[in-house]
Write an enzyme that holds these catalytic residues in place. Structure first.
Site, PDB file in Angstrom:
ATOM      1  N   GLU A 114      17.961 -30.261 -33.095  1.00 20.90           N
ATOM      2  CA  GLU A 114      17.130 -29.308 -32.352  1.00 20.90           C
ATOM      3  C   GLU A 114      17.469 -29.311 -30.863  1.00 20.90           C
ATOM      4  O   GLU A 114      17.560 -28.253 -30.238  1.00 20.90           O
ATOM      5  CB  GLU A 114      15.641 -29.606 -32.562  1.00 20.90           C
ATOM      6  CG  GLU A 114      15.157 -29.453 -33.999  1.00 20.90           C
ATOM      7  CD  GLU A 114      15.491 -28.100 -34.604  1.00 20.90           C
ATOM      8  OE1 GLU A 114      15.560 -27.093 -33.879  1.00 20.90           O
ATOM      9  OE2 GLU A 114      15.716 -28.057 -35.839  1.00 20.90           O
ATOM     10  N   GLY A 121       8.670   4.824 -42.356  1.00 22.50           N
ATOM     11  CA  GLY A 121       8.660   3.651 -41.491  1.00 22.50           C
ATOM     12  C   GLY A 121       8.539   2.380 -42.285  1.00 22.50           C
ATOM     13  O   GLY A 121       8.116   2.404 -43.442  1.00 22.50           O
ATOM     14  N   LYS A 133       1.275   3.362 -41.500  1.00 22.75           N
ATOM     15  CA  LYS A 133       1.373   4.675 -42.146  1.00 22.75           C
ATOM     16  C   LYS A 133       0.075   5.019 -42.862  1.00 22.75           C
ATOM     17  O   LYS A 133      -0.464   6.118 -42.700  1.00 22.75           O
ATOM     18  CB  LYS A 133       2.547   4.687 -43.134  1.00 22.75           C
ATOM     19  CG  LYS A 133       3.895   4.441 -42.462  1.00 22.75           C
ATOM     20  CD  LYS A 133       5.043   4.519 -43.438  1.00 22.75           C
ATOM     21  CE  LYS A 133       5.036   3.400 -44.466  1.00 22.75           C
ATOM     22  NZ  LYS A 133       5.191   2.057 -43.882  1.00 22.75           N
TER      23      LYS A 133
HETATM   24  P1  ADP Z   1       1.733   0.637 -43.783  1.00 26.82           P
HETATM   25  O1  ADP Z   1       0.958   1.600 -44.604  1.00 26.82           O
HETATM   26  O2  ADP Z   1       2.653   1.297 -42.821  1.00 26.82           O
HETATM   27  O3  ADP Z   1       2.426  -0.403 -44.579  1.00 26.82           O
HETATM   28  P2  ADP Z   1      -0.880  -0.053 -42.911  1.00 26.82           P
HETATM   29  O4  ADP Z   1      -1.337   1.215 -42.344  1.00 26.82           O
HETATM   30  O5  ADP Z   1      -1.363  -0.390 -44.263  1.00 26.82           O
HETATM   31  O6  ADP Z   1       0.693  -0.158 -42.869  1.00 26.82           O
HETATM   32  O7  ADP Z   1      -1.262  -1.218 -41.887  1.00 26.82           O
HETATM   33  C1  ADP Z   1      -1.933  -2.369 -42.287  1.00 26.82           C
HETATM   34  C2  ADP Z   1      -2.892  -2.830 -41.224  1.00 26.82           C
HETATM   35  O8  ADP Z   1      -2.199  -3.223 -40.054  1.00 26.82           O
HETATM   36  C3  ADP Z   1      -3.831  -1.762 -40.780  1.00 26.82           C
HETATM   37  O9  ADP Z   1      -4.961  -1.732 -41.570  1.00 26.82           O
HETATM   38  C4  ADP Z   1      -4.139  -2.136 -39.346  1.00 26.82           C
HETATM   39  O10 ADP Z   1      -5.158  -3.103 -39.302  1.00 26.82           O
HETATM   40  C5  ADP Z   1      -2.874  -2.785 -38.889  1.00 26.82           C
HETATM   41  N1  ADP Z   1      -2.012  -1.835 -38.188  1.00 26.82           N
HETATM   42  C6  ADP Z   1      -0.782  -1.423 -38.581  1.00 26.82           C
HETATM   43  N2  ADP Z   1      -0.256  -0.566 -37.697  1.00 26.82           N
HETATM   44  C7  ADP Z   1      -1.160  -0.409 -36.723  1.00 26.82           C
HETATM   45  C8  ADP Z   1      -1.201   0.376 -35.522  1.00 26.82           C
HETATM   46  N3  ADP Z   1      -0.171   1.160 -35.169  1.00 26.82           N
HETATM   47  N4  ADP Z   1      -2.305   0.288 -34.745  1.00 26.82           N
HETATM   48  C9  ADP Z   1      -3.330  -0.504 -35.096  1.00 26.82           C
HETATM   49  N5  ADP Z   1      -3.359  -1.247 -36.204  1.00 26.82           N
HETATM   50  C10 ADP Z   1      -2.293  -1.224 -37.020  1.00 26.82           C
HETATM   51 ZN    ZN Z   2      19.244 -25.356 -36.657  1.00 24.23          ZN
END
Ligand code: ADP
Ligand code: ZN
Ligand code: MG
Length: 630
Positions: A437, A215, A221
């Site tokens: 705009e 993703g 993730k």
């Molecule tokens: P990825 O690993 O997919 O890049 P992360 O898991 O590191 O994303 O997500 C970063 C932060 O964003 C998480 O710590 C959380 O706070 C928030 N977040 C991302 N996805 C979700 C979700 N599905 N539900 C709740 N919080 C989320």
């Molecule tokens: Zn423009």
């Protein structure tokens, strides 16, 4: 959007540090001065001091009991005969050569010794010197150490430092992850594998070793992986793929070995490999310098994965946003044989994620999370978390009790378009931006298929000097051909207004970003969506970028002839839309002028007011908005 390159000047940071060092050195140099003037060392002279002549006389007369010669200080300390023991000696300044005095003293058998009281004084002087030399030295060593840090690290490569993190308890639960229901359902099973492996092994089922989470960044993730460990109550080992790959061949492989060894000692547990594409890229691609190190690391990873039985209680979860570049050996059964898609959240998902993150914040009850979710299509979980945090920061800065919709709106604007700047003072360019705009907003409002205007503003943000915001009407799942054309037409409205009002020679660079968008949309209509006379062909993939490794060879799978046809179609779509855009603006010149006047004066017009003014001034089209050209 109006775009002009606006680069902030970076301040020289180093000048600050130099000034700081200077200040320390100065204060150190000051020190000896202070010490030097301490009166402790200066000795009191007698009330009636002896001169050198007096001394000679007294010596000849034999009145001297004892004399101390101090060569370095050029002083004689004289103890006269009959003087009390506790009276201090008299001090006499000596000459450069004191042969006469010495001869007399020898004659008279006076006890004279050479002392050097200066020795102690010199010692103190030395000490004082050292006192400020030492810190200076220490400072120098510090700087040297700092600059050589990088190279000394390189020298340590033999010792593969464990670079993975271990969390005994992640504290994350599935309820903290929202908006990714399908992924959660699939992963709930993994929790059972970790908690009750016997349930599966009893019936002879092989527990999968690896799960690959696929993703875009920020969809949760890492969070999901932590939630699995948290739900199962097992330790969480994590390492990023990029940390495996180092400058030196073999380091990555030894890190893999370390990681798996540690994990086996702590089973049941979960190993999380983030950005696995950094090591797991297709081997042997050879472009960009065949990376031996990466291959070795990957081979080690594959070996380790094969090396343990499915029921040792270790589950490996890897994450990537580029599954297409992964080596197929990783994806075969027995390795990462389960693949779970973690997609960006839809409207409902966004609302749920907002709920999760609003839990620990003071949000005013009047704030509708659904409305926020509606305004944020395309936002990932991380974006939404960041958004609410920005809003909370803003609330604190405004010294309010709870987050209101005002702060959330400001935060969305900021996350989407960057920092707010100050509006231009009245000038020709301010008017030009206003026309540009209003051009976007007016065309967008006049076109039936276009999303409604949310606001038009002349307050710059990020790179843009002015902005027109549209509210996406509903979830943008499918977009129709006329919607796409309406978007292209409205996006061209900025340049169209400039041309109509100021004439062709006066148009500006402000539309460059618009044109980029327009070309992109039109091109996709032709090459991906089959929305042109070229027919129902899919000629390009979603990600057309050349990626070292795989997509390189089969970049363009259509002929030159088709390429020329694509260009012609793209040009036709854009031209038609531009003509339509100019037509709409010319027909509604009066309302255009009125809106520009208002915008130049107020700097922001909200959507409702904008629509009202348009409706009041264009009765003939108010009820039936015009459709886009076909
Ligand atoms: P990825 O690993 O997919 O890049 P992360 O898991 O590191 O994303 O997500 C970063 C932060 O964003 C998480 O710590 C959380 O706070 C928030 N977040 C991302 N996805 C979700 C979700 N599905 N539900 C709740 N919080 C989320
Ligand atoms: Zn423009
Ligand atoms: Mg991550």
């Amino acid at each position: 959007m109006t775009n002009l390159g606006k680069k902030a000047l970076r301040k020289e940071q180093s000048s600050k540090r130099v000034a700081w060092v200077g200040a320390i050195a100065a204060s150190l140099i000051m020190l000896p001065g202070i010490f030097g003037s301490t009166p402790v060392l200066a000795q009191k002279a007698e009330t009636t001091p002896l001169t050198y002549g007096d001394l000679l006389k007294k010596a000849k007369a034999g009145e001297i009991q004892k004399l101390e010669l101090d060569e370095t200080e050029q002083l004689a300390r004289v103890y006269l005969k009959g003087q009390k023991d506790d009276t201090p000696p008299q001090q006499v300044r000596l000459l450069a050569q004191n042969t006469e005095l010495i001869n007399i003293l020898k004659d008279k058998n006076v006890d004279f010794g050479e002392v050097s009281s200066a020795n102690s004084r010199a010692a103190v002087g030395l000490l004082i010197n050292l006192m400020w030399i030492l810190p200076l030295l220490a400072l120098m060593v510090l700087f040297l150490r700092r600059s050589t840090n990088a190279s000394s690290q390189a020298m340590n490569f033999g010792k593969s430092k464990a670079r993975f993190q271990m969390e005994a308890k992640t504290g994350v639960k599935f309820e903290d992850v929202a908006g990714v229901e399908e992924a959660k359902e699939e992963l709930e099973e993994v929790v059972t594998f970790l908690k009750q492996p016997e349930r599966f092994t009893a019936v002879g089922a092989r527990i999968p070793k690896g799960v690959l989470l696929i993703g875009p960044p920020g969809t949760g993730k890492t969070l999901l992986a932590k939630a699995i460990a948290g739900e199962a109550g097992v330790p969480f080992f994590s390492i990023s793929g990029s940390e495996f790959v180092e400058m030196f061949v073999g380091v990555g492989a030894s890190r893999v070995r370390d990681l798996f060894k540690k994990a086996k000692d702590n089973a049941p547990c979960l190993i999380f490999i983030d950005e696995i594409d950094a090591v797991g890229r297709q081997r042997g691609a050879g472009i960009g310098g065949g990376n031996d190190e990466r291959e070795q690391t990957l081979n080690q990873l594959l070996t380790e994965m094969d090396g343990f039985e499915g029921n040792t209680g270790i589950i490996i979860i890897a994450a990537t946003n580029r599954p297409d570049v992964l080596d197929s050996a990783l994806l075969r059964p027995g390795r990462f044989d389960r693949q779970v898609m973690v997609d960006p959240p839809d409207l409902k998902g966004r609302q749920e994620i907002l709920q999760v993150h609003a839990r620990n914040k003071k949000v005013d009850p009047s704030v509708s999370l659904e409305a926020i979710a509606r305004r944020t299509p395309g936002f990932t979980g991380a974006d939404l978390a960041n958004l609410l945090n920005e809003a909370a920061i803003l609330t604190a800065r405004r010294r309010k009790e709870a987050v209101t919709i005002l702060e959330v709106d400001a935060a969305i604007d900021r996350v989407v378009a960057g920092m707010e700047g100050t509006a231009l003072v009245d000038s020709k360019s301010k008017r030009l931006i206003a026309y540009h705009e209003v051009g976007h907003a007016l065309v967008g409002t006049l076109l039936k298929e276009h999303d409604p205007v949310q606001k038009v503003t002349l307050i710059p943000r990020g790179q843009a000097l002015g902005l027109t915001w549209f509210t996406p009407n509903e979830e943008q799942g499918l977009i129709s051909r006329s919607q796409l054309k309406a978007r292209i037409t409205a996006t061209l409205g900025g340049r169209a207004a400039e041309e109509i009002v100021f004439g062709k020679p006066e148009v500006t660079t402000g539309a460059s970003n618009d044109l980029q968008h327009v070309t992109g949309m039109a091109r996709q209509m032709v090459t991906r969506f089959g929305m042109s006379e070229l027919g129902l062909l899919s000629l390009e993939n979603q990600s057309a970028e050349v990626f070292l490794g795989r997509d390189w060879m089969n970049k363009s799978d259509y002929s030159e002839e088709i390429a020329a046809k694509i260009d012609a179609q793209v040009r036709e779509i854009v031209n038609n839309c531009y003509i339509k855009s100019k037509e709409l603006l010319s027909e509604n010149r009066i309302v255009l002028e009125r809106l520009v006047d208002l915008l130049a004066e107020q700097e922001t017009i909200e959507g409702d007011l904008f629509r009202k003014i348009v409706a009041d001034n264009t009765q003939q089209v108010a009820d039936a908005q015009v459709p886009v050209p076909h």
